[in-house]
Design an enzyme around this catalytic site. Structure first.
Site, short mmCIF file in Angstrom:
data_model
loop_
_atom_site.label_atom_id
_atom_site.label_comp_id
_atom_site.label_asym_id
_atom_site.label_seq_id
_atom_site.Cartn_x
_atom_site.Cartn_y
_atom_site.Cartn_z
N LYS A 218 0.81 -1.21 0.00
CA LYS A 218 0.00 0.00 0.00
C LYS A 218 0.85 1.27 0.00
CE LYS A 218 -4.41 -1.73 1.60
NZ LYS A 218 -5.48 -1.70 2.62
N ARG A 252 -3.76 -10.17 5.08
CA ARG A 252 -4.32 -10.16 3.72
C ARG A 252 -3.23 -9.63 2.79
NH1 ARG A 252 -7.07 -6.57 0.24
NH2 ARG A 252 -8.67 -7.60 -1.04
#
Length: 278
Positions: A218, A252
């Protein structure tokens, strides 16, 4: 379908059946590619496969329900074909997608980035079907969330929000062991706010619910490094380690093998240090 114990360390593999997810190498848009991707991540050690038919990256375009369903149908169908023993999660905020999926394929985990805010039928649907549910913190929508990053105390506000949503889920009849919380790294949060949440992740983990973290590649990683998602694997590994130290149990990720490896190493570290078994 027997689901894993969400309070034990494990990997949820991202399978984006979309053409616009932020990390382009995670996109698989035809049946053959989806089946190959699922077979690969399961062989690498993923215990949950997360199927997404609606990109939630900042600024993502809206996807009609029938388009999302066609993608989810293909993805879950592929998972049931190549890895019928592995738990499947569906990354959706639409109750109708959940109903169709469960009717056709049986129980799945519901991974809802809006914690039931986008669809007023979601909580009742999850309770009725008796399926596990991930409630994530986000403000606005993928189209507007990055303009909504003003908080007086982000840790307190996110903690209070998720506590409230979990309480409402239990009130509707969802079992506590089926509720998973996700602080929503990258969703309506600045880089600095993401790190503030990570430093205080034990606050969420102390609520008694399983905690999932989605840190993989991210912007809180690649912006700090001045690079791109393609070069954010080492940073992802570092932050996933810290999340486990703080008490998260579900990682995740896009890259399953490195995540499985650090879980093995973390277990050795934890047990050597007297943490006991998670």
């Amino acid at each position: 379908m027997k689901f894993p114990d969400f309070h034990t360390l494990q990997v949820m593999a991202i399978v984006n059946v979309t053409d616009d997810s932020f990390y382009d190498r995670s996109r698989v848009i035809d049946t053959s590619a989806v089946e190959s991707r699922i077979a690969e991540v399961v062989a690498q050690g993923a215990t949950i496969v997360d199927i997404g038919g609606y990109s939630s990256r900042p600024g993502a375009v809206d996807v009609p329900l029938e388009t999302e369903w066609a993608r989810v149908d293909m993805g879950v169908g592929a998972a049931r074909k190549v890895a019928p023993e592995v738990a499947v999660s569906v990354d959706t905020f639409r109750a109708e997608i959940v109903r169709r999926t469960v009717a056709k394929y049986g129980a799945v985990i519901v991974n809802d980035i809006t914690a039931g805010e986008a669809d007023s039928d979601m909580f009742d649907t999850v309770a009725e079907l008796g399926v596990p549910y991930v409630a994530m913190h986000m403000r606005g929508t993928p189209q507007t969330m990055q303009s909504q990053t003003e908080y007086a105390d982000i840790v307190a506000e996110v903690t209070n929000y998720l506590t409230s949503r979990a309480s409402e889920l239990e009130h509707r009849g969802v079992k506590r062991e089926n509720i998973i919380l996700d602080p929503g790294f990258g969703f309506a949060k600045s880089v600095e706010q993401n790190y503030e949440l990570l430093r205080n992740l034990d606050r969420f983990c102390g609520l008694g619910y399983a905690v999932l973290v989605g840190l993989s590649r991210k912007s809180m990683i690649y912006k700090v490094l001045g690079t791109t998602p393609d070069n954010a694997l080492a940073g992802t590994t570092a932050l996933n380690w810290q999340a486990m130290v703080k008490g998260a149990t579900l990682l995740r990720v896009h890259d399953v093998e490195p995540a499985v490896d650090i879980i093995k190493i973390f277990r050795q570290y934890r047990d050597d240090k007297g943490f006991g078994n998670l």
